[in-house]
Design an enzyme around this catalytic site. Structure first.
Site, PDB file in Angstrom:
ATOM      1  N   HIS A  18       0.856  -1.186   0.000  1.00  0.00           N
ATOM      2  CA  HIS A  18       0.000   0.000   0.000  1.00  0.00           C
ATOM      3  C   HIS A  18       0.896   1.241   0.000  1.00  0.00           C
ATOM      4  O   HIS A  18       1.537   1.559   1.001  1.00  0.00           O
ATOM      5  CB  HIS A  18      -0.920   0.001   1.220  1.00  0.00           C
ATOM      6  CG  HIS A  18      -2.091   0.927   1.093  1.00  0.00           C
ATOM      7  ND1 HIS A  18      -3.349   0.554   1.471  1.00  0.00           N
ATOM      8  CD2 HIS A  18      -2.200   2.198   0.643  1.00  0.00           C
ATOM      9  CE1 HIS A  18      -4.186   1.556   1.251  1.00  0.00           C
ATOM     10  NE2 HIS A  18      -3.494   2.583   0.752  1.00  0.00           N
ATOM     11  N   LEU A  19       0.938   1.895  -1.128  1.00  0.00           N
ATOM     12  CA  LEU A  19       1.773   3.068  -1.329  1.00  0.00           C
ATOM     13  C   LEU A  19       1.516   4.121  -0.246  1.00  0.00           C
ATOM     14  O   LEU A  19       0.379   4.322   0.172  1.00  0.00           O
ATOM     15  CB  LEU A  19       1.443   3.663  -2.699  1.00  0.00           C
ATOM     16  CG  LEU A  19       2.120   4.977  -3.022  1.00  0.00           C
ATOM     17  CD1 LEU A  19       3.116   4.767  -4.122  1.00  0.00           C
ATOM     18  CD2 LEU A  19       1.106   6.008  -3.394  1.00  0.00           C
ATOM     19  N   HIS A  20       2.565   4.770   0.193  1.00  0.00           N
ATOM     20  CA  HIS A  20       2.448   5.889   1.131  1.00  0.00           C
ATOM     21  C   HIS A  20       3.681   6.763   0.995  1.00  0.00           C
ATOM     22  O   HIS A  20       4.775   6.269   0.755  1.00  0.00           O
ATOM     23  CB  HIS A  20       2.277   5.397   2.577  1.00  0.00           C
ATOM     24  CG  HIS A  20       3.289   4.395   3.014  1.00  0.00           C
ATOM     25  ND1 HIS A  20       3.283   3.074   2.588  1.00  0.00           N
ATOM     26  CD2 HIS A  20       4.357   4.506   3.830  1.00  0.00           C
ATOM     27  CE1 HIS A  20       4.293   2.427   3.132  1.00  0.00           C
ATOM     28  NE2 HIS A  20       4.977   3.284   3.891  1.00  0.00           N
ATOM     29  N   GLN A  21       3.460   8.056   1.096  1.00  0.00           N
ATOM     30  CA  GLN A  21       4.565   9.015   0.980  1.00  0.00           C
ATOM     31  C   GLN A  21       4.852   9.614   2.354  1.00  0.00           C
ATOM     32  O   GLN A  21       3.945  10.074   3.034  1.00  0.00           O
ATOM     33  CB  GLN A  21       4.220  10.123  -0.005  1.00  0.00           C
ATOM     34  CG  GLN A  21       5.307  11.182  -0.096  1.00  0.00           C
ATOM     35  CD  GLN A  21       5.266  11.930  -1.386  1.00  0.00           C
ATOM     36  OE1 GLN A  21       5.789  11.445  -2.380  1.00  0.00           O
ATOM     37  NE2 GLN A  21       4.647  13.093  -1.388  1.00  0.00           N
TER      38      GLN A  21
END
Length: 182
Positions: free
Chosen positions: A131-134
């Site tokens: 799950h992409l996160h910045q």
């Protein structure tokens, strides 16, 4: 000095962190959206989930294991692993919310700078690779000293709930919409 006399075999001293092997092997990491914390957090209250702001396609949340006080993550609601799989709207809002996060953290804490970025895939260091996160990690002059480097301890001046409240209170109701620069 050689390895035979108990000394280092090179000019570099070494710190051993064998407990990191569990992290490298992925023990205890979520394996799908059913146990993904970034999928579960939006169903929580803002206080319980440490959510600072909710947007249309992304939300800003405090990192439960921060590198520094005010360490925020901007996360798409959609369970997507790769930046190239985001929609145009998700990319635009991810950027706008990251900018707002930086402005708010700077206003609230006087951060001198930021480390901003994302790790794509487990081999790149993503703790939750599915799950992409910045990350938006505030930095101050002298914030790295012997405590995190040698003591493996982070010194955080405030509990997460208080940090969340300060940031949420300072967050604008409607961050500037992405668009052409004036």
């Amino acid at each position: 000095m050689t390895a035979g006399d108990g000394g280092p075999t090179s000019v570099f001293e070494q710190l051993w962190t064998p407990y990191r092997m569990a992290y490298i092997k992925g023990e205890g990491k979520p394996t799908g959206d059913h146990d993904c914390p970034f999928c579960l957090i939006p169903a929580m209250t803002d206080e319980d989930g440490l959510i600072v702001s909710r947007g249309e396609t992304v939300f800003a949340v405090l990192n439960l294991f921060p590198y520094n006080a005010g360490h925020l993550m901007v996360v798409p609601y959609r369970h997507v692993a790769d930046y190239t799989d985001l929609t145009t709207a998700e990319v635009a809002e991810l950027g706008a919310v990251t900018q707002t996060a930086m402005r708010v953290v700077r206003e609230v804490s006087g951060a001198h700078g930021f480390n901003v970025g994302m790790n794509q895939g487990a081999v790149a260091g993503a703790g939750i690779a599915d799950h992409l996160h910045q990350h938006a990690v505030p930095r101050w002059g002298g914030d790295t000293n012997f405590m995190p480097v040698l003591g493996l301890t982070r010194v955080l001046p405030q509990v997460l709930a208080e940090t969340r409240q300060l940031l949420a209170d300072a967050w604008p109701d409607h961050p500037p919409a992405p668009g052409p620069a004036a």
